[in-house]
Design an enzyme around this catalytic site. Structure first.
Site, PDB file in Angstrom:
ATOM      1  N   ASP A  39       0.863  -1.191   0.000  1.00 41.53           N
ATOM      2  CA  ASP A  39       0.000   0.000   0.000  1.00 41.53           C
ATOM      3  C   ASP A  39       0.893   1.232   0.000  1.00 41.53           C
ATOM      4  O   ASP A  39       1.985   1.219   0.569  1.00 41.53           O
ATOM      5  CB  ASP A  39      -0.913   0.007   1.231  1.00 41.53           C
ATOM      6  CG  ASP A  39      -2.185   0.825   1.013  1.00 41.53           C
ATOM      7  OD1 ASP A  39      -3.264   0.239   0.970  1.00 41.53           O
ATOM      8  OD2 ASP A  39      -2.077   2.065   0.856  1.00 41.53           O
ATOM      9  N   ASP A  63       4.013   2.368  -4.080  1.00 41.92           N
ATOM     10  CA  ASP A  63       3.084   3.084  -4.952  1.00 41.92           C
ATOM     11  C   ASP A  63       2.934   2.236  -6.213  1.00 41.92           C
ATOM     12  O   ASP A  63       3.912   2.024  -6.945  1.00 41.92           O
ATOM     13  CB  ASP A  63       3.656   4.468  -5.293  1.00 41.92           C
ATOM     14  CG  ASP A  63       2.763   5.265  -6.242  1.00 41.92           C
ATOM     15  OD1 ASP A  63       1.825   4.678  -6.835  1.00 41.92           O
ATOM     16  OD2 ASP A  63       3.016   6.480  -6.407  1.00 41.92           O
ATOM     17  N   VAL A  64       1.736   1.737  -6.483  1.00 39.60           N
ATOM     18  CA  VAL A  64       1.574   0.804  -7.608  1.00 39.60           C
ATOM     19  C   VAL A  64       1.779   1.466  -8.966  1.00 39.60           C
ATOM     20  O   VAL A  64       1.829   0.774  -9.978  1.00 39.60           O
ATOM     21  CB  VAL A  64       0.203   0.080  -7.584  1.00 39.60           C
ATOM     22  CG1 VAL A  64       0.069  -0.788  -6.355  1.00 39.60           C
ATOM     23  CG2 VAL A  64      -0.965   1.054  -7.728  1.00 39.60           C
ATOM     24  N   ASN A  89      -5.269  -7.461  -7.094  1.00 43.91           N
ATOM     25  CA  ASN A  89      -5.094  -6.018  -7.281  1.00 43.91           C
ATOM     26  C   ASN A  89      -6.286  -5.268  -6.693  1.00 43.91           C
ATOM     27  O   ASN A  89      -7.341  -5.153  -7.334  1.00 43.91           O
ATOM     28  CB  ASN A  89      -4.974  -5.706  -8.775  1.00 43.91           C
ATOM     29  CG  ASN A  89      -3.666  -6.204  -9.365  1.00 43.91           C
ATOM     30  OD1 ASN A  89      -2.598  -5.717  -8.985  1.00 43.91           O
ATOM     31  ND2 ASN A  89      -3.731  -7.157 -10.277  1.00 43.91           N
ATOM     32  N   TYR A 155     -13.456   7.494 -12.297  1.00 41.45           N
ATOM     33  CA  TYR A 155     -13.493   6.190 -11.622  1.00 41.45           C
ATOM     34  C   TYR A 155     -14.228   5.171 -12.490  1.00 41.45           C
ATOM     35  O   TYR A 155     -13.752   4.049 -12.686  1.00 41.45           O
ATOM     36  CB  TYR A 155     -14.176   6.351 -10.264  1.00 41.45           C
ATOM     37  CG  TYR A 155     -14.222   5.093  -9.424  1.00 41.45           C
ATOM     38  CD1 TYR A 155     -13.104   4.651  -8.733  1.00 41.45           C
ATOM     39  CD2 TYR A 155     -15.393   4.356  -9.310  1.00 41.45           C
ATOM     40  CE1 TYR A 155     -13.146   3.510  -7.942  1.00 41.45           C
ATOM     41  CE2 TYR A 155     -15.457   3.214  -8.519  1.00 41.45           C
ATOM     42  CZ  TYR A 155     -14.329   2.794  -7.845  1.00 41.45           C
ATOM     43  OH  TYR A 155     -14.375   1.653  -7.065  1.00 41.45           O
ATOM     44  N   LYS A 159     -12.786   1.657 -14.147  1.00 36.99           N
ATOM     45  CA  LYS A 159     -13.309   0.322 -13.841  1.00 36.99           C
ATOM     46  C   LYS A 159     -13.772  -0.395 -15.112  1.00 36.99           C
ATOM     47  O   LYS A 159     -13.652  -1.621 -15.211  1.00 36.99           O
ATOM     48  CB  LYS A 159     -14.422   0.420 -12.799  1.00 36.99           C
ATOM     49  CG  LYS A 159     -13.912   0.916 -11.447  1.00 36.99           C
ATOM     50  CD  LYS A 159     -12.753   0.059 -10.932  1.00 36.99           C
ATOM     51  CE  LYS A 159     -12.295   0.432  -9.538  1.00 36.99           C
ATOM     52  NZ  LYS A 159     -11.238  -0.448  -9.015  1.00 36.99           N
ATOM     53  N   THR A 190     -15.907  -0.039   3.633  1.00 37.09           N
ATOM     54  CA  THR A 190     -14.454   0.176   3.655  1.00 37.09           C
ATOM     55  C   THR A 190     -14.193   1.684   3.780  1.00 37.09           C
ATOM     56  O   THR A 190     -15.115   2.489   3.609  1.00 37.09           O
ATOM     57  CB  THR A 190     -13.783  -0.297   2.341  1.00 37.09           C
ATOM     58  OG1 THR A 190     -14.170   0.613   1.300  1.00 37.09           O
ATOM     59  CG2 THR A 190     -14.174  -1.717   1.969  1.00 37.09           C
TER      60      THR A 190
END
Ligand SMILES: NC(=O)c1ccc[n+]([C@@H]2O[C@H](COP(=O)([O-])OP(=O)(O)OC[C@H]3O[C@@H](n4cnc5c(N)ncnc54)[C@H](O)[C@@H]3O)[C@@H](O)[C@H]2O)c1
Length: 262
Positions: A39, A63-64, A89, A155, A159, A190
């Site tokens: 993370d 950092d991905v 992921n 977003y 997706k 969450t």
């Protein structure tokens, strides 16, 4: 096979150390996997490491979107636990706004984290999965990739891209016995959902009241729990789903079954 050792001898890289990523990491580790969970937020990693005391689960600040960091994380997972079999992921960001009110940098960051991060873990993880004779990748998409609410342009675009990338990766790596699937949750309890609640209802919102309202939009009448999504992730990551690849699984309490008319 007992659930306790379904993942014995397996190694997983999980991105996202809070919410669904944390639940998935714990679910896999409790079933015997060695897990490295990444993370960008060190505090999220620290909290997960505490929750995972006694399990073979380590956390790492990554950092991905930073390729060298992802590459090092993949190598660290293999070094710590002897290889790599599973990638989950779940790291993502959720900017809000219409396309008119989303600046270019925000849009680009959303695509870089939510889509590019998946490509990077795969780019560096797939050679290790292939070396084990196959593996499984589970990407967190969203109901918002199927049908969306207003004010989530970047977003939702990210997706939809996760769905397409999942199919592309599944086709490209089927011959390596690497299965790639996505999971599309509805509202799940969450920190990301809390951010949605505060965005739509204000900083002082009564979170439980907003969660009840979000839940009421789902035919099952409630929001989901991260552990419920982790259960589906575990199914897709393990041998019980051996003939499943290129698929997206809704886990949304029936949300996408309806057309919103009463
Ligand atoms: N919670 C929901 O209602 C819901 C619904 C549908 C889909 N999802 C998806 O499920 C996945 C998990 O979401 P969640 O609800 O657990 O969210 P969350 O915000 O609790 O967890 C996401 C984590 O990703 C991390 N992250 C963000 N940018 C990063 C980066 N550049 N590098 C590494 N880590 C980074 C964050 O620090 C955070 O800990 C996401 O893909 C999300 O889009 C969530």
């Amino acid at each position: 096979m007992r659930a306790m050792d379904e993942f014995a001898g397996k190694v997983a890289l999980v991105t996202g150390a809070s919410g669904i990523g944390a639940a998935a990491a714990l679910r896999l580790a409790r079933a015997g996997a060695g897990v490295l969970c990444c993370d960008i937020d060190a505090a999220a990693g620290g909290a997960l490491a505490q929750a995972a005391a006694g399990l073979r689960l380590v956390t790492r600040q990554v950092d991905v979107t930073a390729e060298a960091e992802v590459q090092a994380a993949v190598a660290a997972a293999a070094q710590a636990f002897g290889g790599l079999d599973i990638i989950v992921n779940a790291a993502a960001i959720h900017p809000f706004g219409t396309v008119e009110h989303t600046d270019a940098a925000t849009f680009a960051r959303c695509m870089a984290v939510n889509v590019g991060g998946i490509a990077l873990t795969a780019r560096h993880g797939i050679p290790l999965l292939r070396a084990r004779g196959g593996g499984a990748i589970v990407n967190l998409a969203s109901v918002q990739g199927h049908a969306c609410q207003q004010g989530v342009a970047a977003y939702a675009a990210s997706k939809g891209a996760v769905h397409a990338l999942t199919r592309a990766m599944a086709l490209d790596h089927a011959r390596d016995n690497i299965r790639v699937n996505s999971v599309s949750p509805g509202s799940v309890r969450t920190p990301m959902l809390a951010l949605s609640a505060r965005t739509f209802d204000g900083a002082g919102a009564d979170l439980e009241a907003v969660f009840r309202r979000f839940g009421a939009a789902h035919p099952l009448g409630r929001i989901g729990e991260p552990e419920e999504v982790a259960e589906l992730i575990a199914f897709l990551a393990g041998p019980r789903s051996a003939f499943v690849t290129g698929a997206d699984y809704l886990i949304d309490g029936g949300l996408n079954a309806g057309i919103g008319v009463r």
